[in-house]
Design a protein around this motif. Structure first.
Motif, short mmCIF file in Angstrom:
data_model
loop_
_atom_site.label_atom_id
_atom_site.label_comp_id
_atom_site.label_asym_id
_atom_site.label_seq_id
_atom_site.Cartn_x
_atom_site.Cartn_y
_atom_site.Cartn_z
N LYS A 3 0.81 -1.21 0.00
CA LYS A 3 0.00 0.00 0.00
C LYS A 3 0.84 1.26 0.00
O LYS A 3 0.43 2.29 -0.51
N LYS A 4 2.04 1.18 0.60
CA LYS A 4 2.90 2.36 0.69
C LYS A 4 4.35 1.91 0.53
O LYS A 4 4.86 1.12 1.31
N GLU A 32 0.75 4.11 -2.65
CA GLU A 32 1.32 5.43 -2.41
C GLU A 32 2.84 5.28 -2.42
O GLU A 32 3.36 4.21 -2.09
N VAL A 33 3.53 6.34 -2.76
CA VAL A 33 4.98 6.33 -2.80
C VAL A 33 5.51 7.43 -1.87
O VAL A 33 5.02 8.56 -1.90
N VAL A 34 6.50 7.08 -1.07
CA VAL A 34 7.21 8.06 -0.24
C VAL A 34 8.65 8.06 -0.72
O VAL A 34 9.34 7.04 -0.63
N GLU A 67 11.26 17.40 -7.62
CA GLU A 67 11.25 17.21 -9.08
C GLU A 67 10.87 15.78 -9.44
O GLU A 67 10.06 15.56 -10.34
N VAL A 68 11.45 14.82 -8.75
CA VAL A 68 11.12 13.41 -9.01
C VAL A 68 9.66 13.16 -8.65
O VAL A 68 8.93 12.50 -9.41
N LYS A 78 0.25 8.90 -6.27
CA LYS A 78 0.22 9.71 -5.06
C LYS A 78 1.61 9.61 -4.43
O LYS A 78 2.04 8.52 -4.05
N VAL A 79 2.29 10.75 -4.35
CA VAL A 79 3.70 10.76 -3.92
C VAL A 79 3.92 11.84 -2.87
O VAL A 79 3.47 12.97 -3.02
#
Length: 143
Positions: A3-4, A32-34, A67-68, A78-79
């Motif tokens: 999920k993340k 989601e990405v962190v 930027e990324v 979603k980042v």
């Protein structure tokens, strides 16, 4: 399933190897990405304790993360971003817990002998201490 996803970026060309894997995986799984980068220069390691001003390196790292993230967001992901300061392996592991991530994605360099002692310590520490799976993608040697 995942999920993340916490993605440890180096702010180097090595990141070009991991980003496509994460984009594909996160897109398929609606994860989601962190994005995290750990600044570990002298100012970063002493920032809080000595109440220092943010270094140019830290400013550049923060800009790079955004930027990324913007590129990934433009693809529908979603980042969020996190600039951490200090020891890379410890900060990555803290972020996994704080953010509730269930996968860590990192780039490995495939060093040999002495190179592993100096450059492989972050991934080795994370791999051995992580409570979640670690996806390691070897950095491309193409320039």
């Amino acid at each position: 399933m995942y999920k993340k996803i916490l993605v440890a970026l180096e702010n180097s060309r090595a990141d070009e190897s991991i980003i496509p894997h994460v984009v594909g995986l996160a897109g398929r799984l609606h994860s989601e990405v962190v994005l995290i980068h750990v600044a570990d220069g002298w100012v970063a390691r002493n920032y809080e304790r000595l109440k220092l001003a943010e270094s140019e390196e830290m400013k550049a790292d923060r800009k790079y993360l955004e930027e990324v993230a913007d590129k990934m967001r433009s693809g529908g992901l979603k980042v969020s971003t996190r600039l951490a300061l200090g020891d890379p392996s410890s900060e990555i592991l803290k972020a996994v817990e704080a953010e509730g991530c269930d996968l860590i994605a990192m780039t490995g360099h495939g060093h040999r002998l002495l190179g592993d002692l100096f450059f492989g310590s972050t991934i080795r520490e994370v791999r051995h201490r992580a409570s979640v799976p670690v996806l390691m993608v070897r950095a491309s040697t193409a320039h």
